[in-house]
Design a protein around this motif. Structure first.
Motif, PDB file in Angstrom:
ATOM      1  N   GLU A   1       0.835  -1.179   0.000  1.00 22.93           N
ATOM      2  CA  GLU A   1       0.000   0.000   0.000  1.00 22.93           C
ATOM      3  C   GLU A   1       0.880   1.243   0.000  1.00 22.93           C
ATOM      4  O   GLU A   1       1.890   1.304   0.696  1.00 22.93           O
TER       5      GLU A   1
ATOM      6  N   THR B   1      -6.027   6.188  -0.872  1.00 22.69           N
ATOM      7  CA  THR B   1      -7.140   6.938  -0.328  1.00 22.69           C
ATOM      8  C   THR B   1      -8.114   5.982   0.343  1.00 22.69           C
ATOM      9  O   THR B   1      -8.111   4.773   0.067  1.00 22.69           O
ATOM     10  N   ASP B   2      -8.935   6.482   1.232  1.00 25.18           N
ATOM     11  CA  ASP B   2     -10.005   5.687   1.818  1.00 25.18           C
ATOM     12  C   ASP B   2     -11.019   5.410   0.715  1.00 25.18           C
ATOM     13  O   ASP B   2     -11.585   6.351   0.127  1.00 25.18           O
TER      14      ASP B   2
ATOM     15  N   HIS C   1     -14.013   4.602   0.643  1.00 23.55           N
ATOM     16  CA  HIS C   1     -15.323   5.211   0.864  1.00 23.55           C
ATOM     17  C   HIS C   1     -15.359   6.659   0.389  1.00 23.55           C
ATOM     18  O   HIS C   1     -16.397   7.135  -0.108  1.00 23.55           O
ATOM     19  N   ASP C   2     -14.240   7.348   0.505  1.00 23.04           N
ATOM     20  CA  ASP C   2     -14.194   8.761   0.109  1.00 23.04           C
ATOM     21  C   ASP C   2     -14.379   8.953  -1.391  1.00 23.04           C
ATOM     22  O   ASP C   2     -14.715  10.058  -1.840  1.00 23.04           O
TER      23      ASP C   2
ATOM     24  N   ALA D   1     -14.570  -0.834   0.416  1.00 27.17           N
ATOM     25  CA  ALA D   1     -13.253  -1.338   0.810  1.00 27.17           C
ATOM     26  C   ALA D   1     -13.199  -2.860   0.849  1.00 27.17           C
ATOM     27  O   ALA D   1     -12.220  -3.471   0.408  1.00 27.17           O
TER      28      ALA D   1
ATOM     29  N   GLU E   1      -7.627   9.334  -7.374  1.00 29.49           N
ATOM     30  CA  GLU E   1      -7.149   8.831  -6.088  1.00 29.49           C
ATOM     31  C   GLU E   1      -7.050   7.307  -6.128  1.00 29.49           C
ATOM     32  O   GLU E   1      -8.017   6.630  -6.475  1.00 29.49           O
TER      33      GLU E   1
ATOM     34  N   ALA F   1      -7.291   3.786  -4.896  1.00 24.10           N
ATOM     35  CA  ALA F   1      -8.031   3.119  -3.828  1.00 24.10           C
ATOM     36  C   ALA F   1      -7.561   1.684  -3.612  1.00 24.10           C
ATOM     37  O   ALA F   1      -7.776   1.105  -2.540  1.00 24.10           O
TER      38      ALA F   1
END
Length: 411
Positions: free
Chosen positions: A3, A7-8, A10-11, A16, A48, A50
């Motif tokens: 990783e 980014t999260d 969910h954002d 996830a 972003e 993920a």
């Protein structure tokens, strides 16, 4: 799992748990079973990242793990890069899509079409019209590949060892001009050396070798430091091995070694294969895709106009037809059903016909050793997958990745 600056999910509207299930799926079905040496996966939305996962090793049965610095042979994922280079020159008024190819390479003025016979003794006829630059972009030129084993024209290419000899891109293109086309330009869709000829035109128009143009105008500005036609000595240990599975016996053999054992990528080649010669990392190629998704600009680098990118991802096949409508039995690096073809890659025109969850307008392509990408401009999503197994259709990993990625979309 690796990783880095993730980014999260969910954002950016992704689930996830479902993203985490993607590498688990390929681990269970392809790595644990010994079918593939590795699978690298990257999914981003809105720019972003993920999901970024590197599972497996650089060699079958090996213990050196792949990672973000692993260099893959991306083969035909070179085609969108060459096509972009040509469109950059188009923006400068240095070429046009409606120009005859013979305007740049005069030998194509006399190119004939295969009529009858076999590779040793055949007749030809005059084409209905001359080949255009657009025909090269869209694989409607009539120029085949020699390795697809489909008809007498590719047998002729094998006889003349097209792309197998140590010659320049222009020298190879001139030899192609002397061989028969599979059909009159514009008549069908046929995967072949079209983008190699387009690459030769890029060299002619720009006055630069293709690798130099790529580095100065695309890779350098985008920070794609690990993408080129060869791997220098200080990076060669990052090149993983490549494998090939026999279509009949199922036997898997090494087609090119890892690192210094590579026979094909340890020095600059004479033939800068514009249709399939690049090596790259997943992160490098993501920067290329991200630049396209953002309309030709990334960070401070402006590569093309957003209107040019919009134009490139339209279906440029005649009368809005699909690859299946025009392709007959020809091989494609994307599903023929529901896909048209743009300037450098396939363009999804009918998601239902493709039998995959997706968005109309998706732009995608893949490479011979089972690498693949798609850009979804509707969802602002990019997905890239990489391993090293020839041919690209050995396993259905591309549609499986697509199923799993779209299943992770929450909003």
């Amino acid at each position: 799992m690796f990783e880095h600056d993730l980014t999260d999910p969910h954002d950016v509207g992704l689930n996830a748990d479902r993203l985490d299930a993607i590498p688990e799926y390929f681990q269970e079905n392809y790595l644990d079973t010994g079918k593939l040496p590795c699978v690298a996966t990257l999914v981003s939305r809105g720019g972003e990242v993920a999901l970024e996962d590197y599972s497996g090793a650089t060699e079958l049965g090996g213990d050196k793990p792949i990672g973000p610095d692993t260099i893959f042979r991306i083969y035909s994922m070179t085609k969108p890069v060459t096509s972009l280079a040509a469109m950059m020159l188009f923006e400068e008024g240095k070429l046009r899509l409606d120009h005859e190819v013979s305007r740049y390479i005069p030998e194509f003025a006399d190119t004939q079409v295969f009529n009858s016979g076999n590779r040793e003794d055949y007749t030809t006829r005059k084409p209905d019209r001359e080949m255009t630059v657009l025909d090269l972009f869209t694989h409607t030129s009539g120029i085949p590949y020699g390795f697809l084993m489909q008809d007498e024209t590719d047998a002729i290419y094998r006889k003349h060892k097209i792309s197998e000899t140590r010659e320049t891109l222009l020298e190879m293109s001139k030899r192609i001009a002397g061989l028969p086309l599979a059909f009159s330009p514009g008549e069908r869709w046929c995967y072949g050396h079209s983008i190699d000829v387009l690459g030769a035109i890029v060299e002619i128009v720009s006055g630069q070798p293709l690798d130099e143009f790529f580095r100065e105008r695309i890779f350098g500005p985008l920070g794609m430091e690990d993408t080129d036609f060869w791997v220098p000595e200080d990076k060669i240990d990052r090149l993983m091995a490549c494998y090939s599975k026999h279509p009949i016996t199922g036997e898997v053999t090494e087609s090119d070694g890892a690192g210094a054992a590579s026979k094909l990528y340890s020095k600059r080649p004479t033939l800068l294969n514009a249709g399939g010669g690049l090596v790259s990392t997943v992160r490098d190629y993501h920067r290329f895709c991200l630049m396209l998704m953002r309309g030709g600009t990334l960070d401070d680098a402006r590569i093309i106009s957003p209107k040019t990118w919009e134009f490139m991802r339209q279906n440029h096949l005649p009368d809005g037809r699909t690859i299946k409508d025009m392709g007959d039995k020809t091989f494609s690096e994307a599903r023929m059903e529901g896909n048209g073809f743009g300037l450098g890659g396939s363009v999804l025109v009918d998601p239902v016909a493709s039998m995959q969850p997706s968005s109309q307008g998706n732009f995608s392509w893949g490479g011979l050793a089972s690498t693949f990408f798609w850009i979804d401009p509707v969802e602002e999503m990019i997905a890239i997958q990489a391993t090293q197994m020839i041919p690209s259709g050995t396993y259905p990993i591309r549609p499986q990745l697509q199923q799993l990625v779209y299943a992770a979309v929450d909003w």
